[in-house]
Design an enzyme around this catalytic site. Structure first.
Site, PDB file in Angstrom:
ATOM      1  N   LYS A 204      86.722  23.913  24.530  1.00 60.60           N
ATOM      2  CA  LYS A 204      88.544  24.056  24.828  1.00 60.60           C
ATOM      3  C   LYS A 204      89.369  23.473  26.162  1.00 60.60           C
ATOM      4  O   LYS A 204      90.506  23.058  25.820  1.00 60.60           O
ATOM      5  CB  LYS A 204      88.718  25.508  24.514  1.00 60.60           C
ATOM      6  CG  LYS A 204      88.677  26.416  23.166  1.00 60.60           C
ATOM      7  CD  LYS A 204      89.805  26.099  21.845  1.00 60.60           C
ATOM      8  CE  LYS A 204      89.869  26.761  21.170  1.00 60.60           C
ATOM      9  NZ  LYS A 204      90.443  25.716  19.646  1.00 60.60           N
TER      10      LYS A 204
ATOM     11  N   SER B 134      92.178  28.312  24.389  1.00 58.98           N
ATOM     12  CA  SER B 134      92.338  30.179  24.850  1.00 58.98           C
ATOM     13  C   SER B 134      91.645  30.630  25.754  1.00 58.98           C
ATOM     14  O   SER B 134      90.732  29.881  27.352  1.00 58.98           O
ATOM     15  CB  SER B 134      90.209  30.649  23.642  1.00 58.98           C
ATOM     16  OG  SER B 134      89.357  31.072  24.601  1.00 58.98           O
TER      17      SER B 134
ATOM     18  N   TYR C 125      81.830  26.586  23.573  1.00 56.72           N
ATOM     19  CA  TYR C 125      82.761  26.437  22.516  1.00 56.72           C
ATOM     20  C   TYR C 125      84.133  26.719  24.046  1.00 56.72           C
ATOM     21  O   TYR C 125      85.083  26.158  23.565  1.00 56.72           O
ATOM     22  CB  TYR C 125      82.586  28.056  22.635  1.00 56.72           C
ATOM     23  CG  TYR C 125      84.268  28.545  21.669  1.00 56.72           C
ATOM     24  CD1 TYR C 125      85.370  27.720  20.607  1.00 56.72           C
ATOM     25  CD2 TYR C 125      85.145  29.955  22.832  1.00 56.72           C
ATOM     26  CE1 TYR C 125      86.382  28.290  20.602  1.00 56.72           C
ATOM     27  CE2 TYR C 125      86.376  30.176  21.834  1.00 56.72           C
ATOM     28  CZ  TYR C 125      86.883  29.618  20.922  1.00 56.72           C
ATOM     29  OH  TYR C 125      88.556  29.162  20.759  1.00 56.72           O
TER      30      TYR C 125
ATOM     31  N   PRO D  99      74.617  39.859  26.484  1.00 61.15           N
ATOM     32  CA  PRO D  99      74.486  39.273  27.273  1.00 61.15           C
ATOM     33  C   PRO D  99      75.791  37.874  27.090  1.00 61.15           C
ATOM     34  O   PRO D  99      75.959  37.692  26.275  1.00 61.15           O
ATOM     35  CB  PRO D  99      72.852  37.888  26.815  1.00 61.15           C
ATOM     36  CG  PRO D  99      72.452  39.086  26.483  1.00 61.15           C
ATOM     37  CD  PRO D  99      73.866  39.894  25.338  1.00 61.15           C
TER      38      PRO D  99
END
Ligand code: NAD
Ligand code: UDP
Length: 335
Positions: free
Chosen positions: A151, A123, A147, A292
């Site tokens: 990755k 990503s 996250y 945010p």
């Protein structure tokens, strides 16, 4: 035979359609934690083929080993993963377990079975808050949430594996920008179960009257119209990028790292206008505070993909919106 992990999901199902279009055979492994078995029936309607599904978890090494052996797998496209940034902040272990440990389990089973070709869903989030755009693949990697870290860790373990057994592996790390759109048939598309976090499904639900108005997160960014800017890529273009990467790996051992994006910056308000054009329906919106953690603007430099894979996108923002609108209003989504 290709194994598609997470093949019932948004990007996986479109990639299955693209594989079928090229006559490439595959089986799907999915645990349906974020998709429905009916996707595969609809995919079968698109492809005119019966699909082989293995319902199970990519973290189940014994199962993965059996699938690799019994189906004569020669390459894997690995989509199975979790993707909600907010949830990854709240429950990082869950993300590291699926996205990192799941990839370790898969690669271990592949090595034991002598399967050494894998295309991986990375990503643009690995770039974090980028220094500038367009972003090239050699830009700094500084993800800002679990996250993104998961990755990047999966990317790093692929690089370490390639270094440890030079010339033995054929590994592609595909860094997606913002996948949107739906299959032109209207039979498969993105189907968020809760309130959508992402712009495109939210806009589609406002246009459909399911939600009252879009909250535009920030109108005072240093962008042309003050709203956030991204590189939206049609999921069918993205799917075709996976087929191109697989073909590249057939001829090239080692590690491939490419951005998959259009290279076109699009603001939130430009996307709203495009959706209104495609749907013929107004999309009411209100500018609210910034979300945010959001980055003002980023988009891809897609030249490496063009040069190495001979791939570039062919579907524009109007087509992305038209396909989402068809999917949003179709029967298929409710099956
Ligand atoms: P998705 O949730 O629609 O698809 C993922 C699929 O994997 C689902 O069908 C889910 O049921 C399955 N899955 C999840 N964990 C599994 C497990 N442990 N075992 C077996 N199956 C499992 O998501 P998507 O948008 O299609 O994304 C696919 C991949 O691309 C993910 O790895 C995601 O992180 C990555 N990615 C997505 C985006 C995006 O914006 N959609 C952007 C960049 C990268
Ligand atoms: N966005 C918005 N309202 C929403 C959802 C998203 O204004 O309800 C904006 C968001 O601030 C960003 C862009 O749309 O500028 C894309 O957001 P998305 O969550 O789709 O992708 P990401 O932020 O992960 O790139």
């Amino acid at each position: 035979m290709i194994l598609v992990t997470g093949g019932a999901g948004f990007i996986g199902s479109h990639t299955c359609a693209a594989l079928s279009e090229q006559g490439l055979p595959y089986v799907v492994l999915d645990n349906f934690c974020n998709s429905k078995p009916s996707v595969l029936e609809r995919l079968a309607r698109i492809t005119g083929q019966r699909l082989t599904l293995i319902e199970g978890d990519v973290r189940d090494g014994a199962l993965v080993s059996r699938v690799l052996r019994e189906h004569g797998i020669t390459a894997v496209i690995h989509f199975a993963g979790l993707k909600a940034v907010g949830e990854s902040v709240a429950d990082p272990l869950k993300y590291y377990d699926t996205n990192v440990a799941g990839t370790v389990t898969l690669l271990s089973a592949m090595r034991a079975a002598g399967v050494r070709t894998m295309v991986f869903s990375s990503s643009a989030t690995v770039y974090g808050d980028p220094v500038g755009s367009p972003i090239r693949e050699d830009a700094a990697l500084q993800p800002t949430n679990p996250y993104g870290h998961s990755k990047l860790m999966a990317e790093q373990l692929m690089a370490d594996l390639d270094r440890s057994e030079p010339g033995q592996w054929r590994l592609a790390r595909l860094r997606y920008f913002n996948p949107v759109g739906a299959h032109a048939s209207g039979l498969i598309g993105e189907d968020p179960q809760d309130v959508p976090n992402n712009l495109m499904p939210y806009v589609a639900q406002v246009a459909a009257g399911t939600r009252k108005e879009l909250s535009v997160f920030g109108g005072d960014y240093a962008t042309a119209d003050g709203t956030g800017v991204r590189d939206y890529i049609h999921v069918s273009d993205l799917a075709e990028g996976h087929v191109a990467a697989l073909r590249y790996l057939q001829d090239h051992a080692g590690l491939l790292t490419v951005n998959l994006g259009t290279g076109e910056p699009v603001s939130v308000l430009q996307m709203v206008k495009a959706f209104e054009r495609a749907s013929g329906v107004p999309v009411p919106y209100r500018i609210v505070d910034r979300r945010p953690g959001d980055v003002a603007a980023y988009w891809a430099d897609p030249d490496t993909a063009a040069r190495l894979l001979g791939w570039k996108t062919s579907r524009n923002v109007d087509q992305m919106c038209a396909d989402v609108w068809r999917w949003q209003n179709g029967e298929a989504r409710r099956l």
